[in-house]
Design an enzyme around this catalytic site. Structure first.
Site, PDB file in Angstrom:
ATOM      1  N   GLU A  33       0.832  -1.208   0.000  1.00 57.30           N
ATOM      2  CA  GLU A  33       0.000   0.000   0.000  1.00 57.30           C
ATOM      3  C   GLU A  33       0.869   1.262   0.000  1.00 57.30           C
ATOM      4  O   GLU A  33       1.567   1.535   0.983  1.00 57.30           O
ATOM      5  CB  GLU A  33      -0.895  -0.003   1.244  1.00 57.30           C
ATOM      6  CG  GLU A  33      -1.770   1.232   1.345  1.00 57.30           C
ATOM      7  CD  GLU A  33      -2.740   1.206   2.506  1.00 57.30           C
ATOM      8  OE1 GLU A  33      -2.523   0.436   3.462  1.00 57.30           O
ATOM      9  OE2 GLU A  33      -3.712   1.977   2.454  1.00 57.30           O
ATOM     10  N   ARG A  89     -10.758  11.497   4.614  1.00 56.86           N
ATOM     11  CA  ARG A  89     -10.718  10.182   5.250  1.00 56.86           C
ATOM     12  C   ARG A  89     -12.015   9.836   5.968  1.00 56.86           C
ATOM     13  O   ARG A  89     -12.041   8.990   6.871  1.00 56.86           O
ATOM     14  CB  ARG A  89      -9.524  10.041   6.202  1.00 56.86           C
ATOM     15  CG  ARG A  89      -8.969   8.635   6.112  1.00 56.86           C
ATOM     16  CD  ARG A  89      -7.658   8.408   6.779  1.00 56.86           C
ATOM     17  NE  ARG A  89      -7.037   7.270   6.121  1.00 56.86           N
ATOM     18  CZ  ARG A  89      -5.884   6.728   6.460  1.00 56.86           C
ATOM     19  NH1 ARG A  89      -5.197   7.222   7.469  1.00 56.86           N
ATOM     20  NH2 ARG A  89      -5.398   5.700   5.805  1.00 56.86           N
ATOM     21  N   GLU A 107     -11.941   2.059   4.703  1.00 57.18           N
ATOM     22  CA  GLU A 107     -10.995   2.319   5.781  1.00 57.18           C
ATOM     23  C   GLU A 107     -11.100   3.821   6.043  1.00 57.18           C
ATOM     24  O   GLU A 107     -10.365   4.628   5.457  1.00 57.18           O
ATOM     25  CB  GLU A 107      -9.575   1.925   5.378  1.00 57.18           C
ATOM     26  CG  GLU A 107      -8.621   2.017   6.561  1.00 57.18           C
ATOM     27  CD  GLU A 107      -7.178   1.888   6.147  1.00 57.18           C
ATOM     28  OE1 GLU A 107      -6.532   0.913   6.569  1.00 57.18           O
ATOM     29  OE2 GLU A 107      -6.687   2.746   5.388  1.00 57.18           O
TER      30      GLU A 107
HETATM   31  C1  LER Z   1      -2.577   3.741   7.004  1.00 55.53           C
HETATM   32  O1  LER Z   1      -2.723   5.088   6.739  1.00 55.53           O
HETATM   33  C2  LER Z   1      -3.328   2.934   6.035  1.00 55.53           C
HETATM   34  O2  LER Z   1      -3.864   3.416   5.067  1.00 55.53           O
HETATM   35  C3  LER Z   1      -3.394   1.515   6.308  1.00 55.53           C
HETATM   36  O3  LER Z   1      -4.203   0.857   5.383  1.00 55.53           O
HETATM   37  C4  LER Z   1      -1.960   0.987   6.290  1.00 55.53           C
HETATM   38  O4  LER Z   1      -1.738  -0.069   7.075  1.00 55.53           O
HETATM   39 MN    MN Z   2      -5.235   2.328   3.769  1.00 57.27          MN
END
Ligand code: LER
Ligand code: MN
Length: 270
Positions: free
Chosen positions: A153, A218, A247
């Site tokens: 990632e 986010r 997420e």
């Molecule tokens: C952290 O910012 C993130 O996006 C997670 O998915 C990474 O482990």
């Molecule tokens: Mn992430």
């Protein structure tokens, strides 16, 4: 494309971008009630994860495991695949290897995000990239034994200076011996780092293995200002058929973040 939502089981990650927290059974029940296809689980470590409970929750609710995070290796144990000490790199690999085995038993990939570490301490960027490539080439065959992939990632500049863009990730993957390492494209990180999110996804093409479905701030998609329609069009064009996994911050609360996510997912994909 299928929908997923995150469940964190890591108290030390409190305040982080996960929708459901601390309770695997309750998170799975809520995910299923809202109509998600899958959950993405962030365990504190492999031995601390109740695998039988996870299996029974997934079975009971007809959910899949979308992916499993390994970031607790950094957050809790301060392990990184590019630590300057070989013993720490070894422990980081072992930590992730155990999570690969559990995720793999559910047919799911493990995620390497913050466990990539960062270039620091007067050691060259090339050396850090070489350590990361070495670790991925060691771990990817373990995922392949389960018929799964390993996800790398790219993270934004405030979290790493190593793999920050989709192009960085694609270049790293191109340098590997393993052929089952794919990209996790997190739309929040991409909003900070990419010139053109849809363009970067198009360029990555078949390397895109998983998407973290998040808005500019986010929060759940729809609670920020990232235009999703060019992103979904790009994912369709490259034939992406994996998970859009939320997420995101649990704001205003977990349930609302999940409800907004599934509503946006349906609106985006109709
Ligand atoms: C952290 O910012 C993130 O996006 C997670 O998915 C990474 O482990
Ligand atoms: Mn992430």
């Amino acid at each position: 494309m299928r929908s997923a939502v995150t469940i964190s089981l890591v108290p030390e990650a409190s305040g982080g971008p996960f929708v459901f927290w601390h309770d695997l059974a309750a998170g799975c029940a809520q995910a299923a009630e809202l109509g998600f296809d899958a959950v993405e689980v962030f365990p504190r470590s492999a031995p601390e994860l109740d695998v039988a409970l996870l299996r029974s929750c997934l079975d009971r609710h007809g959910l899949k495991l979308a992916a499993m995070g390994t970031g607790a290796g950094w957050v809790v144990h301060k392990l990184r695949l590019t630590d300057h000490e070989e013993a720490v790199r070894r422990r980081a690999c072992a930590f992730i290897g155990e999570i690969i085995d559990i995720a793999g038993s559910f047919g799911a990939p493990a995620i390497i995000g913050s466990m990539q570490g960062r270039t620091e301490g007067g050691v060259s960027h090339e050396q850090h990239l070489a350590w990361l490539a070495e670790a991925l080439d060691e771990l990817a065959p373990r995922a392949a034994e389960h018929g799964t992939t390993l996800l790398i990632e790219p993270l934004n500049r405030y979290e790493t200076n190593l793999i920050r863009s989709v192009a960085d990730g694609a270049k790293l993957i191109g340098s590997l011996k393993a052929d089952n390492v794919k990209l996790l494209c997190d739309l929040f990180h991409m909003n900070i780092e990419e010139r053109d999110i849809a363009g970067a996804l198009s360029d990555a093409g078949r390397l895109v293995g998983h998407v973290h479905f998040a808005d500019s701030n986010r929060r759940a998609v729809g609670f920020g200002h990232t235009p999703m329609s060019p992103i979904i069009s790009a994912l369709r064009r490259i034939g992406f058929d994996g998970y859009l996994s939320a997420e995101v911050l649990p704001l205003p609360d977990s349930n609302e973040a999940a409800r907004q996510t599934i509503a946006s997912f349906r609106a985006c994909l109709q």
